[in-house]
Design a protein around this motif. Structure first.
Motif, PDB file in Angstrom:
ATOM      1  N   VAL A 227     -67.307 -47.241  55.491  1.00 64.11           N
ATOM      2  CA  VAL A 227     -65.934 -46.870  55.845  1.00 64.11           C
ATOM      3  C   VAL A 227     -65.431 -45.825  54.856  1.00 64.11           C
ATOM      4  O   VAL A 227     -65.336 -46.084  53.656  1.00 64.11           O
ATOM      5  CB  VAL A 227     -65.016 -48.100  55.840  1.00 64.11           C
ATOM      6  CG1 VAL A 227     -63.570 -47.678  56.126  1.00 64.11           C
ATOM      7  CG2 VAL A 227     -65.491 -49.121  56.864  1.00 64.11           C
ATOM      8  N   ARG A 228     -65.112 -44.653  55.385  1.00 66.20           N
ATOM      9  CA  ARG A 228     -64.601 -43.574  54.551  1.00 66.20           C
ATOM     10  C   ARG A 228     -63.087 -43.607  54.446  1.00 66.20           C
ATOM     11  O   ARG A 228     -62.502 -43.256  53.436  1.00 66.20           O
ATOM     12  CB  ARG A 228     -65.054 -42.229  55.134  1.00 66.20           C
ATOM     13  CG  ARG A 228     -64.821 -41.034  54.238  1.00 66.20           C
ATOM     14  CD  ARG A 228     -65.283 -39.769  54.923  1.00 66.20           C
ATOM     15  NE  ARG A 228     -64.490 -39.473  56.105  1.00 66.20           N
ATOM     16  CZ  ARG A 228     -64.948 -38.873  57.208  1.00 66.20           C
ATOM     17  NH1 ARG A 228     -66.203 -38.557  57.303  1.00 66.20           N
ATOM     18  NH2 ARG A 228     -64.141 -38.624  58.214  1.00 66.20           N
ATOM     19  N   ASP A 229     -62.424 -44.043  55.536  1.00 67.68           N
ATOM     20  CA  ASP A 229     -60.964 -44.080  55.552  1.00 67.68           C
ATOM     21  C   ASP A 229     -60.527 -45.096  56.591  1.00 67.68           C
ATOM     22  O   ASP A 229     -61.263 -45.377  57.551  1.00 67.68           O
ATOM     23  CB  ASP A 229     -60.399 -42.697  55.878  1.00 67.68           C
ATOM     24  CG  ASP A 229     -58.914 -42.586  55.576  1.00 67.68           C
ATOM     25  OD1 ASP A 229     -58.408 -43.449  54.827  1.00 67.68           O
ATOM     26  OD2 ASP A 229     -58.270 -41.658  56.081  1.00 67.68           O
ATOM     27  N   VAL A 230     -59.328 -45.635  56.424  1.00 66.53           N
ATOM     28  CA  VAL A 230     -58.768 -46.616  57.357  1.00 66.53           C
ATOM     29  C   VAL A 230     -57.405 -46.113  57.817  1.00 66.53           C
ATOM     30  O   VAL A 230     -56.543 -45.771  56.987  1.00 66.53           O
ATOM     31  CB  VAL A 230     -58.626 -48.003  56.696  1.00 66.53           C
ATOM     32  CG1 VAL A 230     -58.012 -48.997  57.677  1.00 66.53           C
ATOM     33  CG2 VAL A 230     -59.979 -48.501  56.208  1.00 66.53           C
ATOM     34  N   ALA A 231     -57.201 -46.054  59.128  1.00 66.89           N
ATOM     35  CA  ALA A 231     -55.931 -45.570  59.675  1.00 66.89           C
ATOM     36  C   ALA A 231     -54.826 -46.599  59.452  1.00 66.89           C
ATOM     37  O   ALA A 231     -55.008 -47.801  59.691  1.00 66.89           O
ATOM     38  CB  ALA A 231     -56.087 -45.280  61.170  1.00 66.89           C
ATOM     39  N   GLU A 232     -53.689 -46.120  59.009  1.00 65.17           N
ATOM     40  CA  GLU A 232     -52.547 -46.996  58.747  1.00 65.17           C
ATOM     41  C   GLU A 232     -52.101 -47.686  60.034  1.00 65.17           C
ATOM     42  O   GLU A 232     -51.968 -47.056  61.090  1.00 65.17           O
ATOM     43  CB  GLU A 232     -51.392 -46.170  58.163  1.00 65.17           C
ATOM     44  CG  GLU A 232     -50.190 -47.003  57.752  1.00 65.17           C
ATOM     45  CD  GLU A 232     -49.093 -46.165  57.129  1.00 65.17           C
ATOM     46  OE1 GLU A 232     -47.989 -46.703  56.900  1.00 65.17           O
ATOM     47  OE2 GLU A 232     -49.336 -44.960  56.874  1.00 65.17           O
ATOM     48  N   GLY A 233     -51.901 -49.005  59.964  1.00 64.64           N
ATOM     49  CA  GLY A 233     -51.428 -49.761  61.114  1.00 64.64           C
ATOM     50  C   GLY A 233     -52.498 -50.089  62.144  1.00 64.64           C
ATOM     51  O   GLY A 233     -52.191 -50.689  63.171  1.00 64.64           O
ATOM     52  N   SER A 234     -53.734 -49.702  61.881  1.00 65.99           N
ATOM     53  CA  SER A 234     -54.826 -49.935  62.833  1.00 65.99           C
ATOM     54  C   SER A 234     -55.314 -51.380  62.757  1.00 65.99           C
ATOM     55  O   SER A 234     -54.997 -52.108  61.794  1.00 65.99           O
ATOM     56  CB  SER A 234     -55.981 -48.997  62.527  1.00 65.99           C
ATOM     57  OG  SER A 234     -56.563 -49.325  61.269  1.00 65.99           O
ATOM     58  N   PRO A 235     -56.098 -51.848  63.755  1.00 65.99           N
ATOM     59  CA  PRO A 235     -56.685 -53.188  63.659  1.00 65.99           C
ATOM     60  C   PRO A 235     -57.475 -53.386  62.374  1.00 65.99           C
ATOM     61  O   PRO A 235     -57.439 -54.474  61.772  1.00 65.99           O
ATOM     62  CB  PRO A 235     -57.581 -53.249  64.891  1.00 65.99           C
ATOM     63  CG  PRO A 235     -56.927 -52.340  65.880  1.00 65.99           C
ATOM     64  CD  PRO A 235     -56.390 -51.215  65.056  1.00 65.99           C
ATOM     65  N   ALA A 236     -58.183 -52.352  61.923  1.00 64.43           N
ATOM     66  CA  ALA A 236     -58.940 -52.469  60.675  1.00 64.43           C
ATOM     67  C   ALA A 236     -58.014 -52.686  59.485  1.00 64.43           C
ATOM     68  O   ALA A 236     -58.288 -53.514  58.611  1.00 64.43           O
ATOM     69  CB  ALA A 236     -59.789 -51.214  60.469  1.00 64.43           C
ATOM     70  N   ALA A 237     -56.915 -51.936  59.449  1.00 63.04           N
ATOM     71  CA  ALA A 237     -55.967 -52.077  58.346  1.00 63.04           C
ATOM     72  C   ALA A 237     -55.330 -53.463  58.344  1.00 63.04           C
ATOM     73  O   ALA A 237     -55.159 -54.088  57.283  1.00 63.04           O
ATOM     74  CB  ALA A 237     -54.894 -50.996  58.439  1.00 63.04           C
ATOM     75  N   ARG A 238     -54.972 -53.971  59.522  1.00 63.51           N
ATOM     76  CA  ARG A 238     -54.356 -55.305  59.607  1.00 63.51           C
ATOM     77  C   ARG A 238     -55.329 -56.388  59.160  1.00 63.51           C
ATOM     78  O   ARG A 238     -54.909 -57.453  58.687  1.00 63.51           O
ATOM     79  CB  ARG A 238     -53.878 -55.565  61.035  1.00 63.51           C
ATOM     80  CG  ARG A 238     -52.730 -54.661  61.476  1.00 63.51           C
ATOM     81  CD  ARG A 238     -52.055 -55.205  62.730  1.00 63.51           C
ATOM     82  NE  ARG A 238     -52.980 -55.300  63.855  1.00 63.51           N
ATOM     83  CZ  ARG A 238     -53.180 -54.335  64.747  1.00 63.51           C
ATOM     84  NH1 ARG A 238     -52.519 -53.173  64.619  1.00 63.51           N
ATOM     85  NH2 ARG A 238     -54.013 -54.491  65.743  1.00 63.51           N
ATOM     86  N   ALA A 239     -56.647 -56.137  59.332  1.00 60.36           N
ATOM     87  CA  ALA A 239     -57.659 -57.115  58.923  1.00 60.36           C
ATOM     88  C   ALA A 239     -58.091 -56.915  57.469  1.00 60.36           C
ATOM     89  O   ALA A 239     -59.015 -57.594  57.001  1.00 60.36           O
ATOM     90  CB  ALA A 239     -58.865 -57.021  59.849  1.00 60.36           C
ATOM     91  N   SER A 240     -57.454 -55.976  56.755  1.00 65.39           N
ATOM     92  CA  SER A 240     -57.727 -55.706  55.329  1.00 65.39           C
ATOM     93  C   SER A 240     -59.094 -55.091  55.082  1.00 65.39           C
ATOM     94  O   SER A 240     -59.681 -55.284  54.001  1.00 65.39           O
ATOM     95  CB  SER A 240     -57.566 -56.995  54.496  1.00 65.39           C
ATOM     96  OG  SER A 240     -56.236 -57.489  54.598  1.00 65.39           O
ATOM     97  N   ILE A 241     -59.627 -54.350  56.056  1.00 64.47           N
ATOM     98  CA  ILE A 241     -60.817 -53.542  55.800  1.00 64.47           C
ATOM     99  C   ILE A 241     -60.409 -52.384  54.909  1.00 64.47           C
ATOM    100  O   ILE A 241     -59.333 -51.792  55.079  1.00 64.47           O
ATOM    101  CB  ILE A 241     -61.435 -53.060  57.118  1.00 64.47           C
ATOM    102  CG1 ILE A 241     -61.995 -54.252  57.893  1.00 64.47           C
ATOM    103  CG2 ILE A 241     -62.533 -52.026  56.886  1.00 64.47           C
ATOM    104  CD1 ILE A 241     -62.522 -53.901  59.277  1.00 64.47           C
TER     105      ILE A 241
END
Length: 291
Positions: A227-241
Motif C-alpha cells: 500500500v503506497r497511499d490510502v484515500a481519506e474516508g475510503s473503506p481502507a481508511a475506515r479499517a485502519s489500513i
C-alpha cells in the motif's frame, strides 16, 4: 462451387443478414454498436462522451440515444434507442476457439464494412477505461478500420461471438468474448443496471518496488501488494489500513499481483465485508473491511 465462391459466401451471407442490426455510434461515427434487444444497442463505454449519443441505423435513420445501463470498468454500455423493430443479432452458444474463422461487421465513420479473419488467441486480458483488468477476450485478425470498437464479431452462422474493444499492433484486434456471464451482464444493463464495483481506496506500489522497499528496511521478501497511499474516508481508511502495509491475502485469494485483488473486489457489493491478511512491518494482522 469453387473455393473462391465459398469464401465469398462465407462473408457475404452472414454479413448481409447482420448489417441491419449494426449501427454507427456518434455524429462523426467514432464507434459501432449492435442491437441486442428491442430498443437496446450495445457498444463500448469509451465510445460515449457523456450519457447520450447519436445512433445511425443502416437505413440512414438517425436517432438520439441515452445510456440505459453501463459497466464502465468493463468498457460496455447499453443504449436506449428506438430500433424500429429491427431484430437483435443472435448470440452464439459457444465461445470461439483458436483458429476459428470470424467476421467483423462494423459501421465506423458511417461506412458499413464486413471483413473476415481468424481467432489468434483466446482468454486474453486487457485494461479497461478506468484501469481495471478485464478478462475473457479473443484476439482476431479481421481487418477493422477506425470506428470499429463496439462492433459485433460473428461466427460463420452469423451469431455474435464477441464484441470488439480496441486495436492492437500488427493488425490484431481484441474483442470481449460473449459467454453466459457477459450475456447476463448485458441483459442486466438493458434492464437499467449500472455496475459500480466496490473500491478499497488504496494506491498500490508495483510488485518490484514493493520487494525493493521491504529489502531496504531489512524485511524479508514476501508476496503481496504494498500500500503506497490510502484515500481519506475510503473503506481502507475506515479499517485502519496504512501506507506501508503489505496485503497478502483477500478472503481465500493469495495476493501476488493487483489483478488478484481486483478479481475479489469484482464479486463484492455495497455492505459486503472482506477479510484481509496484512503484514505491517514484521507483524501479521487480520483486518476486516466493510464497503
Amino acid at each position: 462451387m469453387s473455393l473462391f465462391d465459398e469464401l465469398a459466401d462465407l462473408v457475404r451471407v452472414p454479413g448481409d443478414a447482420a448489417r441491419a442490426g449494426v449501427v454507427t455510434i456518434g455524429s462523426r461515427g467514432r464507434g459501432t454498436g449492435v442491437i441486442v434487444a428491442p430498443n437496446r444497442v450495445l457498444t463500448n463505454a469509451h465510445n460515449l462522451r457523456d450519457r447520450t449519443t447519436q445512433v445511425r441505423f443502416a437505413d440512414g435513420r438517425t436517432v438520439q440515444a441515452s445510456a440505459a445501463g453501463e459497466d464502465v470498468d468493463g468498457d460496455l454500455v447499453v443504449l436506449e434507442v428506438d430500433t424500429a423493430g429491427i431484430p437483435a443479432l443472435p448470440w452464439a452458444d459457444e465461445p470461439p476457439g483458436l483458429g476459428d474463422v470470424v467476421l467483423a461487421v462494423t459501421a465506423g465513420r458511417h461506412r458499413p464494412r464486413v471483413t473476415w479473419g481468424q481467432v489468434t488467441a483466446t482468454e486474453v486480458g486487457f485494461t479497461g477505461p478506468r484501469g481495471r483488468p478485464v478478462r475473457g477476450a479473443i484476439e482476431h485478425t479481421a481487418p477493422c478500420a477506425p470506428g470499429s470498437s463496439g462492433a459485433p464479431v460473428l461466427d460463420r452462422a452469423g451469431r455474435v461471438v464477441a464484441i470488439n474493444t480496441h486495436r492492437l499492433d500488427y493488425g490484431f484486434y481484441l474483442a470481449r468474448t460473449v459467454d453466459a456471464a457477459l450475456r447476463q451482464s448485458v441483459a442486466a444493463m438493458a434492464a437499467g443496471r449500472t455496475y459500480e464495483p466496490v473500491r478499497l481506496g488504496v494506491a498500490l506500489a508495483p510488485t518490484h518496488v514493493a520487494a525493493r522497499l521491504r529489502a531496504a528496511v531489512g524485511l524479508s521478501e514476501q508476496d503481496g501488494l504494498l500500500v503506497r497511499d490510502v484515500a481519506e474516508g475510503s473503506p481502507a481508511a475506515r479499517a485502519s489500513i496504512r501506507s506501508g502495509d503489505l496485503l497478502v491475502r483477500a478472503g481465500e485469494q493469495q495476493l501476488r499481483v493487483p489483478e488478484d485483488l481486483y478479481g475479489v473486489l469484482a464479486a463484492l457489493g455495497e455492505g459486503d465485508q472482506l477479510v484481509l491478511a496484512v503484514v505491517r512491518g514484521a507483524a501479521e494482522l487480520t483486518i476486516t473491511v466493510t464497503f
